[in-house]
Design an enzyme around this catalytic site. Structure first.
Site, short mmCIF file in Angstrom:
data_model
loop_
_atom_site.label_atom_id
_atom_site.label_comp_id
_atom_site.label_asym_id
_atom_site.label_seq_id
_atom_site.Cartn_x
_atom_site.Cartn_y
_atom_site.Cartn_z
N CYS B 94 4.55 -7.93 7.40
CA CYS B 94 3.59 -7.23 6.55
C CYS B 94 4.25 -6.75 5.26
O CYS B 94 4.62 -7.57 4.43
CB CYS B 94 2.94 -6.08 7.33
SG CYS B 94 1.42 -5.49 6.54
N HIS B 210 1.26 -8.27 12.68
CA HIS B 210 2.27 -7.36 13.24
C HIS B 210 2.57 -7.70 14.70
O HIS B 210 1.89 -7.19 15.60
CB HIS B 210 1.73 -5.92 13.21
CG HIS B 210 1.69 -5.31 11.86
ND1 HIS B 210 2.72 -4.54 11.37
CD2 HIS B 210 0.76 -5.33 10.89
CE1 HIS B 210 2.42 -4.11 10.15
NE2 HIS B 210 1.23 -4.58 9.83
N GLU B 212 4.81 -6.52 16.56
CA GLU B 212 5.19 -5.30 17.30
C GLU B 212 3.96 -4.51 17.75
O GLU B 212 4.09 -3.58 18.54
CB GLU B 212 6.12 -4.44 16.44
CG GLU B 212 5.46 -3.60 15.35
CD GLU B 212 5.09 -4.38 14.09
OE1 GLU B 212 5.21 -5.62 14.11
OE2 GLU B 212 4.66 -3.76 13.10
#
Lengths: 82, 237
Positions: B94, B210, B212
């Site tokens: 990002c 993302h 994560e």
């Protein structure tokens, strides 16, 4: 001395913000507006007395940080070249 | 999920003022490796030898000037560029992707979403057929991954020559594809539906989604954990 940097999007780079502004202007009755492109202006107050040297340094600043030359063009005006 | 063989893997995560996914990334990597990654402040000019540097998501320096522009010129990024120049692996997520394009480590730039809206939702990615890269080595071409995006400037832009070069070299890693329940395939107008790209040696990857944020069924998807663990495994071997 003061330097003025104008940064604009290169031709062909989509400007969704400009498009939204153009649409709004149209809604407000400014039907003559064909297109809007949004740029930015950066004013620099610089310790320098030589306009040519200032221009050169500011060009370096534009290449190094102030503009992203992949999508942006820049132009430099020196405020008081007298 | 923890792979005990990964405990010797050294991972560093850069931290800028305004980063907000650094901790999430740390948690994700620690879950997968059983070893806490080092968080490295942007003013550090040196980077301890590591196997992977992650430039996390967020709003470094408040997105002032251009997203990622100020972070890209910070001392730590010079060290990250040296690491990459030695063949070191770097993952930018990002805002991290934006930072990597601003350094020139990856071509192109991320511009304002074509719809002018912040896009925050699950998207479906398709793994492309790529050049050899640790980030795609454990995935198969065509494999789909559900991973969320959260960005205002994720619209990948590059000139046509660059786009063709990325395609020809196998540097496009992930594309947005239809299938996500939450909206159109491409959340931001990115050229060629590009969600992630590789550097010309395959060792640096930037991606807008993302991983994560997709490491547990509670997140709605664990595909981010798959992507990260496969990458970490490839870096170990």
């Amino acid at each position: 001395m003061q330097a003025i940097v104008n940064i604009s999007l290169k031709e062909g780079v989509l400007d969704p913000q400009g498009r939204a502004i153009a649409r709004s202007l149209g809604d407000l009755g400014f039907s003559e507006v064909n297109d809007v492109r949004v740029g930015k202006q950066i004013l620099l107050d610089v310790d320098e007395t030589d306009p040519a040297r200032l221009r050169q340094r500011v060009a370096r600043m534009c290449e190094t940080l102030l503009s992203n030359t992949v999508i942006e063009d820049y132009s430099i005006d020196i405020a008081d070249e007298t | 999920m923890t792979l005990s063989s990964l405990v010797s893997l050294r991972v560093a995560i850069t931290v800028f003022p305004g980063s907000n996914c650094d901790r999430d990334m740390m948690v994700a990597v620690e879950r997968l490796t059983n070893r806490r990654p080092a968080l490295v402040w942007h003013k550090e000019a040196n980077l301890e030898p590591v196997d992977l540097v992650i430039v996390p998501g967020g709003f470094s320096f408040g997105d002032y000037l251009r997203c990622g522009a100020l972070a890209a010129r910070s001392p730590i990024m010079s060290a990250v560029m040296d690491h990459a120049a030695r063949g070191g692996a770097v993952l930018g997520v990002c805002n991290g992707f934006q930072v990597l394009t601003e350094t020139g480590m990856l071509p192109g730039v991320l511009i304002r979403n074509s719809g002018l809206r912040f896009s925050c939702r699950m998207v479906r990615l398709e793994t492309a057929e790529t050049m050899p890269s640790p980030f795609t080595a454990g995935l198969t071409a065509g494999q789909s991954l559900d991973i969320p995006v959260a960005h205002n400037e994720g619209n990948y832009f590059a000139d046509e020559d660059t786009l063709y070069r990325l395609q020809d070299n196998g540097q496009i890693a992930f594309r947005y594809v239809a299938g996500s329940a939450e909206g159109p395939a491409n959340p931001n107008g990115a050229a060629r539906d590009i969600a992630g790209i590789l550097s010309n040696n395959g060792r640096v990857m930037g991606m807008m989604p993302h991983p994560e944020r997709a490491i547990s069924p509670l997140h709605g998807s664990s595909d981010g954990a798959t992507l990260l663990s496969k990458s970490l495994e490839a870096l170990m071997s």
